[in-house]
Design a protein around this motif. Structure first.
Motif: not given
Length: 237
Positions: A14-28
């Motif tokens: 669950a934590a990996s999923r949240n961190d993934f989306f947060s980092s992806l949004l920042e990168a995009v």
């Protein structure tokens, strides 16, 4: 450009999923920031023509962003794989946990169990000894019953001797199934015989046995020590 790198060992799924989306949004947002700025300017002043075409940000930023995305995908895949392995081994882990609990309780109660085993062993030894003693007593009782029964068969002869010795028929020996009984006036005696009566019964029984087992009185020498002791005057006369 610096980006937060994923650490699979420190993240739950669950934590990996949240961190993934947060980092992806920042990168995009970083990669598309020039295009977003141009669109915002066009929306603010629709009549002004854009000087440049919309484009991605520089190649280095794009490469870093894609690398970050790939890294997070790997992290998620590792977390999913770990979860799948845990799920697949759930039954085995349950069995191992149960086994560990049993071993713990066995180890904790091992001394108590050994003490119980020792007590059972001692009790069995005691039972065997008591059983042997009981069987021996049973054999002795059987032998005594046989002897008493044999003696009871001579009751009539003993009674004649008692009558002759005491001078009356008040005391007698009665033959019963398991041997004999001492009777007074035809009924089982309630109290103990007197000393004189005991002497009479013992002496008459002894005399009745002189010819037992084929023995002959003529071939025997008999010594009697004061057979009239404890007799009353009537019996003495």
């Amino acid at each position: 450009m610096e980006r937060n790198q994923p650490h699979a060992q420190n993240h739950t799924p669950a934590a990996s999923r949240n961190d993934f989306f947060s980092s992806l949004l920042e990168a995009v947002e970083t990669v598309l920031s020039p295009a977003v700025a141009a669109i915002d300017a066009k929306l603010a002043r629709p009549t002004i023509a854009l000087r440049e075409e919309l484009a991605w940000n520089d190649d280095e930023t794009i490469a870093v962003t894609l690398g970050l995305v790939n890294a997070w995908v790997g992290t998620l895949n590792a977390a999913i794989k770990q979860h799948n392995e845990t799920f697949a081994q759930f039954t085995q882990r349950q069995d191992e946990a149960r086994l560990a609990l049993r071993r713990h309780h066995l180890a904790d109660k091992s001394q108590e169990f050994q003490n119980a085993c020792d007590a059972v062993s001692e009790a069995k030894t005691d039972v065997d000894a008591r059983t042997l003693s009981y069987n021996q007593l049973q054999e002795q009782a059987t032998d005594l019953r046989s002897r008493i029964k044999e003696h009871g068969q001579a009751a009539e002869k003993i009674n004649r001797l008692i009558e002759a010795y005491l001078g009356h028929k008040e005391l007698s020996i009665a033959s019963v199934e398991k041997g004999y009984e001492i009777h007074r006036r035809g009924r089982p005696i309630d109290s103990s015989p007197s000393e004189g009566e005991k002497t009479a019964i013992a002496l008459c029984y002894f005399l009745s046995r002189l010819e037992a087992e084929g023995r002959s009185i003529k071939d025997r020498i008999l010594v009697v020590d004061d057979p009239i002791s404890s007799l009353d005057s009537r019996a003495l006369n």
